[in-house]
Design an enzyme around this catalytic site. Sequence first.
Site, PDB file in Angstrom:
ATOM      1  CB  CYS A  64      -0.964   0.001   1.181  1.00  0.00           C
ATOM      2  SG  CYS A  64      -0.205   0.029   2.818  1.00  0.00           S
TER       3      CYS A  64
ATOM      4  CG  HIS B 145      -6.804   0.252  -0.989  1.00  0.00           C
ATOM      5  ND1 HIS B 145      -6.804  -0.871  -0.212  1.00  0.00           N
ATOM      6  CD2 HIS B 145      -8.054   0.311  -1.536  1.00  0.00           C
ATOM      7  CE1 HIS B 145      -7.993  -1.463  -0.258  1.00  0.00           C
ATOM      8  NE2 HIS B 145      -8.761  -0.757  -1.069  1.00  0.00           N
TER       9      HIS B 145
ATOM     10  CG  HIS C  31      -4.318  -0.097   4.207  1.00  0.00           C
ATOM     11  ND1 HIS C  31      -3.553  -0.914   3.391  1.00  0.00           N
ATOM     12  CD2 HIS C  31      -5.379   0.278   3.450  1.00  0.00           C
ATOM     13  CE1 HIS C  31      -4.140  -1.029   2.214  1.00  0.00           C
ATOM     14  NE2 HIS C  31      -5.250  -0.311   2.223  1.00  0.00           N
TER      15      HIS C  31
END
Length: 193
Positions: free
Chosen positions: A80, A144, A132
Amino acid sequence: MNTKKLVAGMLFIGLCLVSQAQTNNQTKSADPDNLAKEYFSQIMGVAVNATTNTKLYQFVYEWLGTPYRLGGDSKRGIDCSKFSLALYENVFNTTIGYNSRNQYTNVTPVRKNDLQAGDLVFFKIRSKSITHVGVYLGDDKFAHASSSKGVMVSNLNEAYWKRYYYNGGRPKLDEEHRIMTADISKNDKDNLN
């Protein structure tokens, strides 16, 4: 006789106006930027009026489906933070931090309702720390690299993302060098002005 000429003239002018309006609509929809916006809008589920940065949507589109790989930074596999880093380097010509926590320390927080396309969105998934990061696209959608499905577009209002959403942020940029200003001491800050 004059009435017939007047009516004929008005009909002719009306026909010309309708014809011109149809030509303008065809020209507008044939514009490559409008076509690209409409295409990316459909692919990513973002309203056409929210697709302001065609380069951003094109980058995301080219990476969709890329598998997730922790530490990866290529189309063979990416995580990510490397995805958001690659996006910022290619779309905004800007270098940001190499992991989600570092990226968060270098943003100006943005409320969820004030997010704009290109802002970063951060999550704390089963952790007290940020784990994240994604890039906001508009209409509550973000791109993402998901550990289960690779690069994808998700909705911030999905129960899972809503549960773990932490904050949004807009990178603090040193406009001269287009680099994130990480860990700048007070003396260095004075030199930037």
